[in-house]
Design an enzyme around this catalytic site. Structure first.
Site, short mmCIF file in Angstrom:
data_model
loop_
_atom_site.label_atom_id
_atom_site.label_comp_id
_atom_site.label_asym_id
_atom_site.label_seq_id
_atom_site.Cartn_x
_atom_site.Cartn_y
_atom_site.Cartn_z
N HIS A 37 74.11 -14.34 46.07
CA HIS A 37 73.48 -13.56 45.01
C HIS A 37 72.13 -14.18 44.69
O HIS A 37 72.02 -15.41 44.56
CB HIS A 37 74.37 -13.56 43.76
CG HIS A 37 73.74 -12.94 42.55
ND1 HIS A 37 73.26 -13.69 41.50
CD2 HIS A 37 73.50 -11.64 42.24
CE1 HIS A 37 72.77 -12.89 40.58
NE2 HIS A 37 72.90 -11.64 41.00
N HIS A 70 62.80 -12.53 40.89
CA HIS A 70 63.82 -12.02 39.99
C HIS A 70 63.14 -11.24 38.89
O HIS A 70 62.40 -11.81 38.09
CB HIS A 70 64.64 -13.18 39.40
CG HIS A 70 65.91 -12.74 38.75
ND1 HIS A 70 66.63 -13.53 37.88
CD2 HIS A 70 66.60 -11.58 38.85
CE1 HIS A 70 67.69 -12.87 37.47
NE2 HIS A 70 67.70 -11.70 38.04
#
Length: 572
Positions: free
Chosen positions: A121, A167
């Site tokens: 992830h 991100h």
């Protein structure tokens, strides 16, 4: 045998000569039972020991001789062992608790949906989810550990003419997409030949999607899987996809272009972050869904067909409530994503529906958004319901990550582990496995912890107590279905770098196929928190019976050079 192993064995040999009394009494008794009166164990006796104590009942005499020679590398002419040499064998890496050398032994010709797949992830992050650097180095490390699913979040760079990996909604420094792609190409098949899947979060305009398609095709070339049917009837097998790169994402939707005054001024688009509830299952958010100014919207159809054609495994939004998206379609398969909290809620009322869905389709579970420290969750919840892609922050540390590393030590560490048959097949009346059902004990695992060693070689002498040798104890537990959970702790052995415990524990198991044996060593410290001294996690389904040398790992999961435990496993 490797140079490293040889040097370790030499250390054991030298130490044994100095401190013969350190060998546990049960080991001495075994040696006497399988040796001659003159104190030597010949090849035939060694072969009998391997068959009768170590459970190697199919091992031939010639193979036993090869084993003997492999750890007596410098003395190949020897045809017998003394007690020291026998002990050296027991503590060598050849005497592993898992099949050695590691090799793929499971059937790899079933569809992807039949396997647990080692999944990462936010694979590009080097630390926490908010402010750490994005780097291809983190991707390289994950691939070299055997991870088979890499996640990339794609965003326009500051000039809007290229693609960065970062991100969203955080202050993480970006890394160029091209660097990540090249790192994947160079490291994808170092640890395993089995396919690497790239899950993409796409926050791009069609022009940049076309640019991504060009980059991906150029970098990966023939290793890239493309031109697959839009709707797969069944997923391919890991064997058929060896050394291939597979793209998995949601197909791009219509591009809704807005000519707002804000966009005309500076070329930027302001996007409101969706709530966690609204984002459930939206691995790729609808980029233009929350535009502040939605005037003058018009459509341009499929501006990046090259990008759409790259998608080999379709991810789909879960629509219409849990019952609807869990309905199994016999005509095509797809992938869905949900976070750990939504999974925990869903299994309460729809556990068997999830198991049935995962017999044909793929399910990806990812950490909840509040795990900003890159911590992880309990992977067993996903695994016991057949979820293939339990996605973890590989840059994190801690016990959940150790469980993940433990499961994927199975099947030669190739990153694909076949799910147990009960998760794949239906029973009478088309019933599927229910993780909540009460089951009888299938087998009992007995574990006897003899001793440990190697800390004086791998640790500074001041790492534990400054004024005296350490006080070691062992924690041992089973992770699995709730009925199988057990945990124990040995006594503390005070002031000893070479602790001997000689303690035995029993673990009744209803589902040994899903059980993981957790072992940790700590150094007792009365006024302060106990010091960490090593850990490992082992899949019970692959444990070999007999007396085995168990290497220990550090907090992150890297193996110590010398630290290990001598343990006996028995299944009854």
């Amino acid at each position: 045998m490797s140079k490293q192993t040889y040097s370790v064995c030499c250390c054991f040999k030298r130490r044994f000569k100095l401190k013969e009394a350190e060998v546990p009494s049960e080991i001495k008794d075994l040696f006497r039972n399988y040796s001659s009166k003159n104190g030597s164990m010949n090849l035939e006796q060694f072969h009998n020991f391997l068959k009768e104590v170590q459970g190697e009942d199919k091992l031939t005499r010639e193979e036993a001789e090869t084993v003997m020679k492999s750890f007596l590398n410098e003395h190949k002419h020897l045809k017998s062992l003394n007690l020291g040499e026998f002990f050296m064998y027991l503590t060598s890496q050849i005497n592993s608790p898992l099949p050695y050398p590691p090799q793929v032994h499971q059937d790899m010709n079933a569809p992807f949906s039949h396997y647990f797949i080692y999944t990462g992830h936010n694979s590009y992050l080097t630390g926490n989810q908010i402010s750490s650097d994005c780097s291809e180095v983190a991707i390289v490390e994950a691939l070299r550990r055997g991870v088979r699913v890499i996640e990339l979040d794609m965003w326009p760079n500051s000039t809007k003419d290229n693609v960065d990996i970062r991100h969203g909604g955080a202050v993480t420094s970006p890394v160029e997409l091209i660097k990540c792609l090249r790192a994947i190409k160079d490291n994808a098949f170092v640890a395993s030949e089995y396919p690497v899947i790239l899950t993409l979060e796409d926050h791009l305009t069609p022009d940049l999607q076309a640019k991504v398609a060009e980059m991906v095709s150029k970098v990966f070339g023939d290793t890239l899987v493309s031109s697959t049917p839009e709707h797969l009837v069944e997923f391919p097998s890991p064997e058929s996809m060896k050394r291939r790169i597979i793209i998995s994402t949601k197909p791009p939707k219509e591009y809704r272009e807005t000519k707002s005054s804000k966009e005309e001024e500076d070329g930027t688009i302001q996007v409101n972050q969706p709530s966690e509830e609204a984002a459930w299952g939206k691995e790729i958010p609808d980029f233009f869904e929350n535009l502040e100014d939605k005037e003058n919207i018009h459509y341009r159809q499929n501006l990046a067909p090259e990008y759409k054609h790259l998608i080999a495994i379709r991810a789909e939004k879960m629509k219409g409530g849990i019952k609807r998206w869990l309905k199994v379609d016999t005509k095509h398969v797809h992938r869905v994503s949900l976070n750990e909290e939504k999974l925990e809620q869903a299994v309460i009322t729809h556990g068997t529906d999830i198991v049935r869905f995962n017999q044909r389709n793929l399910m990806r579970i990812y950490p909840k958004g509040s795990r900003i420290d890159s911590s992880n969750y309990n992977p067993l919840i996903g695994w016991m319901h057949g979820a293939q892609m339990v996605a973890f922050n590989m840059q994190g540390v801690g016990r959940p990550l150790w469980l993940m590393q433990g499961l994927f030590r199975a099947n030669g560490g190739c990153g694909y582990v076949k799910k147990p048959d009960f998760l794949l097949k239906c029973g009478p009346n088309n019933q599927v496995f229910d993780p909540k059902m009460n089951l009888p004990v299938k087998k009992t695992l007995k574990v006897k912890i003899f001793m440990g060693e190697g800390w004086n070689l791998d640790f500074r002498r001041t790492h534990f107590d400054f004024y005296s040798p350490p006080d070691f104890y062992v924690k041992i537990a089973i992770a699995g279905v709730s009925a199988d959970l057990r945990r124990y702790k040995t006594k503390v052995i005070e002031d000893n770098w070479l602790p001997v415990w000689n303690e035995e524990f029993e673990f009744p198991l209803t589902l040994p196929e899903l059980a993981l044996l957790r072992i940790e060593v700590h150094e007792f410290d009365m006024p302060d928190k106990d010091d960490f001294a090593g850990q490992t996690c082992l899949p019970v389904s692959e444990l070999k019976s007999g007396i085995r040398a168990i290497p220990l790992y550090d907090y992150k999961g890297d193996k110590y050079k010398s630290v290990k435990l001598l343990v006996r496993f028995q299944f009854i």
